[in-house]
Design a protein around this motif. Structure first.
Motif, PDB file in Angstrom:
ATOM      1  N   ASP A   1       8.518   9.435   4.257  1.00 22.57           N
ATOM      2  CA  ASP A   1       9.249   8.540   5.150  1.00 22.57           C
ATOM      3  C   ASP A   1       8.611   8.500   6.538  1.00 22.57           C
ATOM      4  N   LEU A   2       8.246   9.679   7.055  1.00 26.48           N
ATOM      5  CA  LEU A   2       7.657   9.731   8.389  1.00 26.48           C
ATOM      6  C   LEU A   2       6.261   9.130   8.412  1.00 26.48           C
ATOM      7  N   THR A   3       5.523   9.262   7.322  1.00 25.08           N
ATOM      8  CA  THR A   3       4.201   8.634   7.238  1.00 25.08           C
ATOM      9  C   THR A   3       4.335   7.114   7.264  1.00 25.08           C
ATOM     10  N   SER A   4       5.269   6.591   6.488  1.00 22.81           N
ATOM     11  CA  SER A   4       5.492   5.142   6.496  1.00 22.81           C
ATOM     12  C   SER A   4       5.910   4.666   7.882  1.00 22.81           C
ATOM     13  N   GLU A   5       6.810   5.415   8.533  1.00 24.60           N
ATOM     14  CA  GLU A   5       7.268   5.032   9.865  1.00 24.60           C
ATOM     15  C   GLU A   5       6.131   5.103  10.877  1.00 24.60           C
ATOM     16  N   THR A   6       5.231   6.066  10.701  1.00 20.65           N
ATOM     17  CA  THR A   6       4.079   6.183  11.602  1.00 20.65           C
ATOM     18  C   THR A   6       3.243   4.912  11.576  1.00 20.65           C
ATOM     19  N   PHE A   7       2.943   4.416  10.379  1.00 21.64           N
ATOM     20  CA  PHE A   7       2.101   3.224  10.281  1.00 21.64           C
ATOM     21  C   PHE A   7       2.847   1.960  10.690  1.00 21.64           C
ATOM     22  N   LEU A   8       4.153   1.926  10.445  1.00 22.08           N
ATOM     23  CA  LEU A   8       4.931   0.782  10.907  1.00 22.08           C
ATOM     24  C   LEU A   8       4.924   0.709  12.429  1.00 22.08           C
ATOM     25  N   ARG A   9       5.086   1.868  13.068  1.00 28.61           N
ATOM     26  CA  ARG A   9       5.056   1.884  14.538  1.00 28.61           C
ATOM     27  C   ARG A   9       3.665   1.549  15.062  1.00 28.61           C
ATOM     28  N   ALA A  10       2.658   2.043  14.387  1.00 29.64           N
ATOM     29  CA  ALA A  10       1.287   1.722  14.802  1.00 29.64           C
ATOM     30  C   ALA A  10       1.048   0.224  14.710  1.00 29.64           C
ATOM     31  N   LEU A  11       1.540  -0.399  13.635  1.00 29.10           N
ATOM     32  CA  LEU A  11       1.345  -1.832  13.455  1.00 29.10           C
ATOM     33  C   LEU A  11       2.093  -2.620  14.529  1.00 29.10           C
ATOM     34  N   ARG A  12       3.337  -2.193  14.814  1.00 24.65           N
ATOM     35  CA  ARG A  12       4.123  -2.896  15.833  1.00 24.65           C
ATOM     36  C   ARG A  12       3.503  -2.777  17.224  1.00 24.65           C
ATOM     37  N   ASN A  13       2.849  -1.651  17.486  1.00 23.33           N
ATOM     38  CA  ASN A  13       2.323  -1.379  18.828  1.00 23.33           C
ATOM     39  C   ASN A  13       0.801  -1.445  18.883  1.00 23.33           C
ATOM     40  N   LEU A  14       0.213  -2.158  17.938  1.00 23.42           N
ATOM     41  CA  LEU A  14      -1.245  -2.163  17.831  1.00 23.42           C
ATOM     42  C   LEU A  14      -1.909  -2.734  19.089  1.00 23.42           C
TER      43      LEU A  14
ATOM     44  N   ARG B   1       0.789  -1.215   0.000  1.00 24.87           N
ATOM     45  CA  ARG B   1       0.000   0.000   0.000  1.00 24.87           C
ATOM     46  C   ARG B   1       0.822   1.267   0.000  1.00 24.87           C
ATOM     47  N   ALA B   2       2.131   1.169   0.151  1.00 23.96           N
ATOM     48  CA  ALA B   2       2.956   2.376   0.249  1.00 23.96           C
ATOM     49  C   ALA B   2       2.857   3.230  -1.002  1.00 23.96           C
ATOM     50  N   ALA B   3       2.726   2.610  -2.169  1.00 22.56           N
ATOM     51  CA  ALA B   3       2.663   3.370  -3.413  1.00 22.56           C
ATOM     52  C   ALA B   3       1.415   4.220  -3.505  1.00 22.56           C
ATOM     53  N   ARG B   4       0.415   3.942  -2.654  1.00 18.21           N
ATOM     54  CA  ARG B   4      -0.850   4.675  -2.710  1.00 18.21           C
ATOM     55  C   ARG B   4      -0.861   5.876  -1.763  1.00 18.21           C
ATOM     56  N   ILE B   5       0.271   6.140  -1.155  1.00 11.76           N
ATOM     57  CA  ILE B   5       0.303   7.137  -0.091  1.00 11.76           C
ATOM     58  C   ILE B   5      -0.142   8.523  -0.543  1.00 11.76           C
ATOM     59  N   HIS B   6       0.087   8.868  -1.801  1.00  9.99           N
ATOM     60  CA  HIS B   6      -0.252  10.214  -2.264  1.00  9.99           C
ATOM     61  C   HIS B   6      -1.388  10.231  -3.274  1.00  9.99           C
ATOM     62  N   SER B   7      -2.239   9.195  -3.238  1.00 13.38           N
ATOM     63  CA  SER B   7      -3.377   9.197  -4.134  1.00 13.38           C
ATOM     64  C   SER B   7      -4.229  10.427  -3.904  1.00 13.38           C
TER      65      SER B   7
END
Length: 206
Positions: free
Chosen positions: A67-80, A7-13
């Motif tokens: 980069d920060l948007t991707s890191e935000t969701f990665l952290r959210a997923l790790r700490n869900l 889904r990363a490629a859709r970040i700026h749809s």
């Protein structure tokens, strides 16, 4: 983490995300907490544009915001599993993650002296319609850049973060490693100095 890569490629749809109620999001989050990767992908779709806009407005750099948007969701997923808010203010939770990452980035960036070239770039963003309006706007911006350049480094950093990057007093304090009271004092002195440096035609914030 497949869902992030897919889904990363859709970040700026530019397409608007379908609206979701708080209940819908709570159900998706619960499914994601149970290990449903596709459910987290749907949560990502609901909030990715909101998170990106929040970060981009503060860093004003598209690549950094990505980069920060991707890191935000990665952290959210790790700490869900840590998300335990009944009825779920998931938007507030993930925005807090984004805010903390953004402030960490700004701390490493802003503790160096804010260069005049960066101030010029930030002040110069935006378009004004009509040749006369554009001329007045250009002169105003040039005067503002010149005025900010004459401030002390900490005053320049404060004004840049508060009025060009639109951070709150608290966020600016965190970014500069100062107390909110100290930032208010620096801001007051900086605005007072700018009023003395700029032409009367330049409208200053209160």
């Amino acid at each position: 983490m497949p869902v992030m890569r897919v889904r990363a490629a859709r970040i700026h749809s530019d397409q608007a995300r379908p609206g979701s109620t708080a209940n819908d999001v709570s159900v998706l989050v619960a499914r994601a907490q149970a290990g449903d990767a596709e459910a987290f992908g749907e949560v990502y779709d609901c909030y990715v544009d909101q998170v990106f806009r929040f970060i981009y407005r503060r860093v004003l750099d598209r690549q950094v915001a990505e980069d920060l948007t991707s890191e935000t969701f990665l952290r959210a997923l790790r700490n869900l599993a840590a998300f335990r808010r009944p009825g779920g203010d998931f938007a507030g939770w993930i925005t807090t993650i984004a805010r903390n990452l953004t402030i960490n980035h700004l701390q490493s960036h802003q503790r160096r002296e804010c260069p005049v070239a960066e101030v010029h770039e930030l002040v110069s963003t935006g378009d004004v319609a009509g040749p006369e309006a554009a001329a007045v706007d250009r002169l105003t911006r040039e005067a503002l850049v010149a005025g900010i350049a004459k401030l002390s480094p900490v005053q320049r950093q404060c004004i840049t973060l508060r009025y060009l990057r639109e951070l709150s007093i608290e966020e600016t304090a965190q970014a500069l490693g100062k107390t909110p009271a100290a930032i208010k004092a620096v801001q007051h002195k900086a605005l007072r100095a700018l009023r003395g440096l700029l032409p009367a035609t330049v409208v200053m914030p209160a």
